[in-house]
Design a protein around this motif. Structure first.
Motif, PDB file in Angstrom:
ATOM      1  N   THR A 266       0.830  -1.210   0.000  1.00 36.31           N
ATOM      2  CA  THR A 266       0.000   0.000   0.000  1.00 36.31           C
ATOM      3  C   THR A 266       0.860   1.255   0.000  1.00 36.31           C
ATOM      4  OG1 THR A 266      -1.911  -1.037   1.052  1.00 36.31           O
ATOM      5  CG2 THR A 266      -1.658   1.338   1.368  1.00 36.31           C
ATOM      6  N   LEU A 267       1.887   1.272   0.833  1.00 43.16           N
ATOM      7  CA  LEU A 267       2.773   2.444   0.855  1.00 43.16           C
ATOM      8  C   LEU A 267       3.475   2.614  -0.496  1.00 43.16           C
ATOM      9  CD1 LEU A 267       4.378   2.118   4.416  1.00 43.16           C
ATOM     10  CD2 LEU A 267       2.621   3.747   3.669  1.00 43.16           C
ATOM     11  N   LYS A 268       3.836   1.508  -1.136  1.00 45.65           N
ATOM     12  CA  LYS A 268       4.512   1.601  -2.418  1.00 45.65           C
ATOM     13  C   LYS A 268       3.614   2.161  -3.521  1.00 45.65           C
ATOM     14  CE  LYS A 268       5.535   0.351  -6.628  1.00 45.65           C
ATOM     15  NZ  LYS A 268       5.487   1.770  -6.890  1.00 45.65           N
ATOM     16  N   ILE A 269       2.334   1.759  -3.547  1.00 48.43           N
ATOM     17  CA  ILE A 269       1.441   2.153  -4.639  1.00 48.43           C
ATOM     18  C   ILE A 269       1.132   3.656  -4.619  1.00 48.43           C
ATOM     19  CG2 ILE A 269      -0.867   1.912  -3.593  1.00 48.43           C
ATOM     20  CD1 ILE A 269      -1.701   0.337  -6.092  1.00 48.43           C
ATOM     21  N   GLN A 270       1.436   4.299  -3.494  1.00 50.85           N
ATOM     22  CA  GLN A 270       1.156   5.730  -3.347  1.00 50.85           C
ATOM     23  C   GLN A 270       2.187   6.620  -4.045  1.00 50.85           C
ATOM     24  OE1 GLN A 270      -1.156   5.474   0.990  1.00 50.85           O
ATOM     25  NE2 GLN A 270       0.941   6.219   0.925  1.00 50.85           N
ATOM     26  N   ALA A 271       3.245   6.003  -4.610  1.00 53.09           N
ATOM     27  CA  ALA A 271       4.281   6.792  -5.285  1.00 53.09           C
ATOM     28  C   ALA A 271       4.845   6.013  -6.459  1.00 53.09           C
ATOM     29  CB  ALA A 271       5.400   7.141  -4.306  1.00 53.09           C
ATOM     30  N   SER A 272       5.377   6.722  -7.439  1.00 53.32           N
ATOM     31  CA  SER A 272       6.037   6.084  -8.567  1.00 53.32           C
ATOM     32  C   SER A 272       7.423   5.621  -8.141  1.00 53.32           C
ATOM     33  CB  SER A 272       6.148   7.077  -9.725  1.00 53.32           C
ATOM     34  OG  SER A 272       6.698   6.471 -10.855  1.00 53.32           O
ATOM     35  N   GLY A 273       7.829   4.472  -8.671  1.00 49.75           N
ATOM     36  CA  GLY A 273       9.146   3.954  -8.324  1.00 49.75           C
ATOM     37  C   GLY A 273       9.092   2.983  -7.156  1.00 49.75           C
ATOM     38  N   PRO A 274      10.278   2.501  -6.712  1.00 49.54           N
ATOM     39  CA  PRO A 274      10.326   1.489  -5.665  1.00 49.54           C
ATOM     40  C   PRO A 274       9.910   2.019  -4.292  1.00 49.54           C
ATOM     41  CG  PRO A 274      12.363   1.534  -6.938  1.00 49.54           C
ATOM     42  CD  PRO A 274      11.593   2.764  -7.304  1.00 49.54           C
ATOM     43  N   PHE A 275       9.642   1.083  -3.399  1.00 42.42           N
ATOM     44  CA  PHE A 275       9.319   1.384  -2.003  1.00 42.42           C
ATOM     45  C   PHE A 275      10.497   2.097  -1.345  1.00 42.42           C
ATOM     46  CE2 PHE A 275       9.524   0.021   2.479  1.00 42.42           C
ATOM     47  CZ  PHE A 275       8.259   0.378   2.935  1.00 42.42           C
ATOM     48  N   THR A 276      10.208   3.168  -0.619  1.00 37.08           N
ATOM     49  CA  THR A 276      11.267   3.930   0.048  1.00 37.08           C
ATOM     50  C   THR A 276      11.044   4.049   1.550  1.00 37.08           C
ATOM     51  OG1 THR A 276      10.101   6.012  -0.390  1.00 37.08           O
ATOM     52  CG2 THR A 276      11.752   5.316  -2.016  1.00 37.08           C
ATOM     53  N   GLY A 277      10.065   3.320   2.067  1.00 38.86           N
ATOM     54  CA  GLY A 277       9.714   3.469   3.475  1.00 38.86           C
ATOM     55  C   GLY A 277      10.546   2.603   4.402  1.00 38.86           C
ATOM     56  N   THR A 278      10.115   2.552   5.659  1.00 41.82           N
ATOM     57  CA  THR A 278      10.791   1.782   6.692  1.00 41.82           C
ATOM     58  C   THR A 278       9.801   0.828   7.349  1.00 41.82           C
ATOM     59  OG1 THR A 278      10.270   3.383   8.427  1.00 41.82           O
ATOM     60  CG2 THR A 278      12.312   3.742   7.171  1.00 41.82           C
ATOM     61  N   ALA A 279      10.335  -0.113   8.121  1.00 44.92           N
ATOM     62  CA  ALA A 279       9.479  -1.043   8.856  1.00 44.92           C
ATOM     63  C   ALA A 279       8.574  -0.293   9.831  1.00 44.92           C
ATOM     64  CB  ALA A 279      10.338  -2.066   9.591  1.00 44.92           C
ATOM     65  N   SER A 280       9.075   0.777  10.413  1.00 47.39           N
ATOM     66  CA  SER A 280       8.277   1.560  11.360  1.00 47.39           C
ATOM     67  C   SER A 280       7.071   2.189  10.680  1.00 47.39           C
ATOM     68  CB  SER A 280       9.137   2.654  12.006  1.00 47.39           C
ATOM     69  OG  SER A 280      10.173   2.088  12.775  1.00 47.39           O
TER      70      SER A 280
END
Length: 290
Positions: A266-280
């Motif tokens: 879900t966090l990934k689909i909100q932006a173009s390109g690869p996932f950039t978030g953290t486990a937190s």
């Protein structure tokens, strides 16, 4: 010895959505690697790419992602076209890379090998069998179900599935891939059939409808977390598997690992390109929806 070694081509992607056209590096190798790099595991990527696209490797290495590059005359070139509903896409293949060979990977050691073939001839059954002797094999099956004819991608069954699946510990497919692989339109029947053929954990992603995981005779219904905006679905399945494998390796049960994976997607689909978030950030999304 790595916790996870991912094997797959880096692609040169053209992503077309109703809102924009973007050119970027893609493939399981890119999306999985970016998603898993901050998850606290020992990780390595093995890819094959032409010299002209080595900048993609340089970018991954700049993020402290370990990468082994095997030679390839060309870099596989995908065109992904999405309409308003981003659960589905049209694909074209403009160029192909050289396949991965058993002898090239004979010395690699890992607890899990995550395979991301993009086309049916990327990897052989013999390669899968060899890796299964070293560790557990996780497979995103999509590439084995693709045939290229005049640059168009067409769905086909995996001719060697009965020989390969007993060596696959974990398999991910979406509902269309599941039907192509098993002939079943019923998600549960298809998952049980894959288990009968030898797969230990069957992960079926259903886009905005969530996902279903089948393991040791039990079904786990995983919810989809509603995104703030749907920007680009490319790589969501790879991101999901990065989250799922991370949590399974870290000792989480199937349902908890599935929820973590779904939240990452879900966090990934909100932006173009690869996932950039953290486990937190993933855990915060889950907590906010409970």
């Amino acid at each position: 010895m790595y916790d996870i070694c991912c094997i797959g081509h880096i692609t040169l992607d053209k992503v077309v959505t109703p809102k924009q056209v973007v050119y970027m590096a893609g493939g399981t190798s890119v999306y999985f690697s970016n998603a898993i790099r901050t998850m606290g595991l020992s990780y390595h990527l093995i890819t094959a790419i032409a010299e002209t696209e080595m900048a993609f490797v340089t970018e991954l290495r700049s993020k402290q992602i370990g990468v082994t590059v095997l030679p390839s005359k060309h870099t596989v070139n995908f065109e992904n076209i999405y309409k308003q509903n981003q659960d589905h896409r049209v694909q074209n293949v403009l160029q192909k890379s050289d396949p991965f060979l058993t002898e090239q990977l004979a010395s690699v050691e890992a607890n899990f090998f995550h395979l991301g073939p993009l086309l049916a001839d990327d990897m052989t059954v013999e390669l899968i069998q060899m890796l299964a002797k070293k560790g557990k094999v996780s497979l995103d099956v999509q590439g084995f179900l693709r045939k290229v004819n005049n640059q168009k991608v067409y769905p086909v069954d995996w001719a060697e599935k009965k020989q390969a699946l007993p060596f696959i510990y974990m398999l991910k497919a979406n509902e269309e891939e599941l039907e192509m692989l098993t002939g079943q339109t019923d998600i549960r029947k298809g998952a049980m059939l894959l288990a009968d053929w030898g797969v230990k954990e069957v992960v079926i992603t259903l886009g905005s409808k969530g996902s279903v995981i089948y393991q040791e005779g039990n079904f786990y219904e995983i919810p989809a977390y509603k995104p703030l905006a749907v920007i680009d679905a490319t790589g969501c399945g790879d991101t999901y598997m990065a989250g799922y494998l991370t949590k399974r390796i870290q000792g989480d049960g199937v349902h908890a690992a599935g929820c973590f994976a779904a939240a990452m997607a879900t966090l990934k689909i909100q932006a173009s390109g690869p996932f950039t978030g953290t486990a937190s950030e993933v855990l915060a999304l889950i907590s906010g929806n409970n």
